[in-house]
Motif scaffolding. Structure first.
Motif: not given
Length: 591
Positions: A154-183
């Motif tokens: 599981x820790x060897x990226x050569x076993x992945x189809x993309x050749x790199x690790x996936x990132x939960x942080x990256x996935x989460x931040x792309x879909x993050x529900x940010x708070x609107x600053x403008x009232x």
């Protein structure tokens, strides 16, 4: 796996043989590992110390690995401070369970993935059998090797189809529900809550949201968003009606809607109560007060409804008010001259005890002209009182009571105050400020909720001097059925400090009367066997006087000489066409 559990019984051995009580765990050891405290209240009663023995002892030698625990005492403390031995044994129970290889693999995948699938289990089970056959290892040895190889893969990226690790942080931040600053910016919802460009506000609706509710906007046009029209929908909002103009600086007077919309955990509440009770300083009625001349007062399950002056804090400072926990701890927290006991649900039965309102236990008090009390003075154990009561504190007392067999009983709550500076150390105040509540419980064998507001301090006053209690048992809350030998059950007792500014407890200009509108229930109104009781009628607390009943108040300290007073009150009569009402001013002269 193996598990060993150390338990105790909630009752004595004799009661256990009668089917009363239940086991509660004090600690456990899993698969031969160190002993640890079990989850729950009972686990806080013990602690475990594990390590190698420094000296030899009974049935162990130097260097042997041991765990040590000090068990809670099996004795109870009487109200007089004496210890009484309770025959409550401890139990050591051993459990052993063998897992199949597939179950063990499933447990492994539950810890390391988002959940196993049948295909994954089939593949790992086949791989495990292959290791056992090829290496000649035991199942445990092969399982450890298989799990190590699986994690490494599981820790060897050569076993992945993309050749790199996936990132939960990256996935989460792309879909993050940010708070609107403008009232002023409206919320933007996409096809899914976590879709790209979806924006959400803290607030449910704004005016712009209502105006644009016929559209769902999926991001803005620059980012490739689009519009989807939909049928407009109607949103109804409860509003506040302003009844009159008030002077600058005066509190805003509002009328609350009759319906109750959904309320947040901490609603924003005005300091001023309902306008039905308010008059301005010159006597002008701010709210149109309507009183029905006929009809009986309505009895509710919560006879002491409180105005919005006192928002709930949801912070209960009274320990063991829910009657849960070890029996000795609960009974020691609720001393009484009456005979009392803890009722418990039968853990071996699916039928709940009818006299337990919630949880597993309740407090039963056998009838007698006595009371059950709680010590609430300073210095109580934190498990019993998490915060001290101070002079001027306004508290809400709420609880459920069930009076057994006898109907139409008046349940009374009062305070008791001890101080050596009094002529009689338990003397009650002259103004009856120690009477907290007197509530009619109309039906027997039914749970009734009672609530009351009480101001701490007037009941500490003696001969005009405030005498704060010095110890935990110098200030008490007392609960009893007034002038009766009826038995009762209590549960879910709460004591909350509530926010209230000075001079807002009396809603009307009471003149020389204290608590004229019964917001503080029966406080300041003298108690006797021919006193009335408090109930709710048309959303407010009222005093109910039956035949030959009366209401009295000491006014010596509040009436001002040479001042003119005008008396007025509202009354509702039931069951008769007319009645003679007498208002008597009694005086006593001393040479």
């Amino acid at each position: 796996g193996a598990m060993c559990i150390l338990s105790s019984w909630t009752a004595s051995r004799d009661l256990k043989s009668q089917g009363l009580g239940y086991y509660y765990p004090l600690g456990r050891s899993l698969d031969g590992n160190d002993w640890e405290r079990a989850p729950g209240k009972a686990g806080r009663l013990v602690s475990y110390l594990c390590g190698e023995a420094a000296a030899a002892g009974d049935q162990f030698v130097v260097g042997e690995y041991l765990c040590e625990v000090t068990l809670p005492m099996t004795s109870s403390v009487t109200p007089t401070g004496d210890f009484v031995e309770v025959d409550a044994p401890y139990y050591l129970t051993y459990y052993e369970r063998t897992l199949t290889a597939r179950n063990e693999l499933s447990r492994f995948l539950q810890k390391t993935t988002f959940g196993p699938t049948s295909d994954e289990l089939d593949a790992l089970e086949a791989a495990l059998a292959a290791i056992v056959q090829s290496e000649g290892w035991t199942r445990d040895e092969a399982m450890a090797q298989l799990q190590t190889e699986w994690v490494a893969a599981q820790m060897d990226p050569s076993n992945f189809s993309t050749g790199k690790f996936t990132s939960l942080r990256e996935y989460y931040r792309k879909r993050l529900n940010p708070k609107t600053a403008e009232t002023y910016r409206i919320g933007e919802s996409g096809p899914e809550p976590c879709s790209k460009h979806s924006r959400w506000r803290k607030y449910a609706f704004t005016y712009n949201d209502l105006q644009n509710s016929q559209y769902l906007r999926w991001g803005n046009v620059e980012l490739g968003g689009g519009y989807q029209s939909m049928t407009p929908h109607k949103v109804e909002i409860e509003t506040v009606e302003y009844l009159t103009e008030v002077p600058t600086g005066a509190p805003t007077t509002t009328r609350y809607p009759t319906g109750m919309p959904s309320v947040s955990a901490m609603p924003s509440v005005s300091w001023m109560p309902s306008t039905d009770y308010l008059r301005s300083g010159n006597g002008t009625l701010l709210g149109d007060l309507t009183m029905s001349p006929t009809g009986a007062p309505s009895l509710s399950s919560a006879p002491s409804t409180l105005p919005p002056t006192f928002p709930p804090t949801y912070v209960n400072i009274l320990g063991y008010g829910d009657m849960e926990g070890p029996q000795d701890a609960v009974l020691n927290s609720w001393p009484s001259q009456c005979s009392q006991s803890i009722l418990q649900n039968d853990v071996n039965s699916t039928t709940l005890h009818p006299n337990i309102r919630s949880g597993q236990q309740s407090l039963s008090v056998t009838g007698g002209r006595c009371f059950v009390m709680r010590h609430v003075g300073p210095g109580c154990f934190k498990a019993r009182m998490s915060e001290d009561l101070l002079e001027g504190d306004v508290v809400r007392i709420s609880f459920y009571v069930k009076i057994l067999s006898q109907s139409k009983q008046v349940f009374q709550v009062e305070s008791g105050h001890y101080h050596t500076a009094k002529r009689s150390r338990w003397a009650i105040p002259d103004d009856d400020s120690h009477i907290i509540a007197r509530t009619l419980v109309p039906r027997a064998d039914e749970w009734t909720k009672i609530e009351a507001i009480h101001t701490v301090g007037p009941d500490w006053t003696y001969d005009g001097v405030v005498l704060p209690p010095k110890r935990c048992n110098h200030y008490q809350l007392r609960f009893r059925v007034a002038d009766s030998t009826a038995s009762f059950v209590m549960d879910d007792v709460r004591l909350e400090k509530v926010a209230a500014p000075p001079n807002t407890l009396g809603l009307l200009d009471g003149g020389f009367l204290s608590n004229p509108d019964f917001v503080e229930n029966h406080k300041y109104w003298k108690y006797a066997t021919n006193s009335g009781y408090i109930t709710e009628d048309e959303g407010r607390n009222v005093m109910v006087l039956g035949r030959d009943k009366l209401m009295r108040q000491e006014i010596l300290d509040t009436a001002v000489p040479n001042k003119s007073y005008q008396m007025s009150f509202y009354a509702k009569f039931t069951g008769v066409a007319s009645v003679d009402v007498k208002i008597i001013l009694r005086m006593r002269f001393q040479n």
